[in-house]
Write a protein that holds these residues in place. Structure first.
Motif, PDB file in Angstrom:
ATOM      1  N   LEU A  80       2.671   1.696  -5.795  1.00 31.31           N
ATOM      2  CA  LEU A  80       2.176   0.920  -4.663  1.00 31.31           C
ATOM      3  C   LEU A  80       1.654   1.842  -3.563  1.00 31.31           C
ATOM      4  N   LEU A  81       2.414   2.871  -3.253  1.00 30.34           N
ATOM      5  CA  LEU A  81       2.014   3.828  -2.224  1.00 30.34           C
ATOM      6  C   LEU A  81       0.737   4.565  -2.616  1.00 30.34           C
ATOM      7  N   VAL A  82       0.573   4.810  -3.908  1.00 36.27           N
ATOM      8  CA  VAL A  82      -0.659   5.447  -4.378  1.00 36.27           C
ATOM      9  C   VAL A  82      -1.835   4.509  -4.132  1.00 36.27           C
ATOM     10  N   GLU A  83      -1.648   3.227  -4.473  1.00 41.33           N
ATOM     11  CA  GLU A  83      -2.702   2.233  -4.248  1.00 41.33           C
ATOM     12  C   GLU A  83      -3.089   2.130  -2.780  1.00 41.33           C
ATOM     13  N   LEU A  84      -2.093   2.235  -1.910  1.00 42.81           N
ATOM     14  CA  LEU A  84      -2.330   2.150  -0.474  1.00 42.81           C
ATOM     15  C   LEU A  84      -2.944   3.431   0.074  1.00 42.81           C
ATOM     16  N   GLY A  85      -2.977   4.465  -0.761  1.00 39.81           N
ATOM     17  CA  GLY A  85      -3.550   5.735  -0.330  1.00 39.81           C
ATOM     18  C   GLY A  85      -2.606   6.566   0.521  1.00 39.81           C
ATOM     19  N   GLU A  86      -1.329   6.213   0.538  1.00 40.92           N
ATOM     20  CA  GLU A  86      -0.392   6.956   1.380  1.00 40.92           C
ATOM     21  C   GLU A  86       0.148   8.202   0.689  1.00 40.92           C
ATOM     22  N   ILE A  87       0.116   8.211  -0.609  1.00 44.63           N
ATOM     23  CA  ILE A  87       0.519   9.396  -1.372  1.00 44.63           C
ATOM     24  C   ILE A  87      -0.459   9.549  -2.544  1.00 44.63           C
ATOM     25  N   ARG A  88      -0.335  10.652  -3.276  1.00 39.68           N
ATOM     26  CA  ARG A  88      -1.196  10.844  -4.434  1.00 39.68           C
ATOM     27  C   ARG A  88      -0.397  11.102  -5.697  1.00 39.68           C
TER      28      ARG A  88
END
Lengths: 131, 131
Positions: free
Chosen positions: A51-59
């Motif tokens: 989810l965080l990857v989708e939000l661009g907050e992590i990679r």
DNA sequence: GTCCCTGCAAATCCTTTGCACTCCT
DNA sequence: AGGAGTGCAAAGGATTTGCAGGGAC
């Protein structure tokens, strides 16, 4: 557009990843977070990381060892993967323009400024081999 | 030092990979070879591919899709992976020296001249997105 | 109350491995 | 004959998913 709800687990996962400067796998994060939230499940860790990857907050990083690695540093930089010890090092380069240009010429597309990987043998492993 | 014995399966796998210019997965090779040897097993395909990699006759590629890809072209070149369609393109660059130098400076090690990956969006997918 | 999020366990996907048998040499 | 290679099926490791219950709003 999906509405997000607060979850202490997600915050914990994010905080945990941001506090480290390496590139841990879901599994490693899971073990660490388990110390604070003994009931958290591996599925939740995966769900939130994705989810965080989708939000661009992590990679999410592809390091060739069959496991996903995660990086809280979303600024443009490359990665070096040691094929001997598995370590993943940051490569903070300024040549992004050049590399993009080159890749673009041959691939005819766009190269992500943060998604270039170099594989090799790191300094420590090089040294070890000569002994 | 292990002695190698001839096997028609191994020859077939090698020939099949050499005849293509893309970067197929074990699974794809398996399906193709099955047309000629209907009894070959997936395990044999994996075993031989890994053996050929060890012998340096082919290369294993890490494309970030969770599957191993294989490349019969062992000459120094890089790869571009389209994150949209999954295609893997060759990047025949001459800048190996430069990139090695850069990576070496920061990683303190050796970068394989054939193991650099660029991720992005290929020309076709870029075009498709604007429609 | 609604709907997102969680924990758990089962399922899935890719790859490796153990074993008995086959085929090079 | 000896031992590397094979086919098969089971095991293994990483990630995803279905579902019933819990928590945010």
């Amino acid at each position: 557009m999906k509405t997000l709800k607060y979850s202490r687990q997600r915050e914990s996962i994010k905080a945990c990843l941001m506090s480290r400067h390496d590139h841990p796998t879901a599994d490693v994060l899971y073990s660490t977070i388990r110390e604070e939230y003994p009931n958290i499940s591996l599925g939740t860790v995966y769900r939130n990381l994705n989810l965080l990857v989708e939000l661009g907050e992590i990679r999410k990083l592809t390091c060739g060892d069959g496991k996903d690695h995660f990086d809280a540093d979303t600024s443009p930089h490359y990665h070096f993967v040691c094929q001997d010890c598995g370590r993943v090092l940051d490569l903070p380069m300024e040549q992004i323009g050049d590399l993009n240009q080159l890749a673009q010429t041959h691939a005819g597309g766009r190269v992500d400024s943060h998604a270039i990987y170099f594989y090799g043998s790191c300094g420590d492993c090089q040294k070890a081999q000569t002994h």
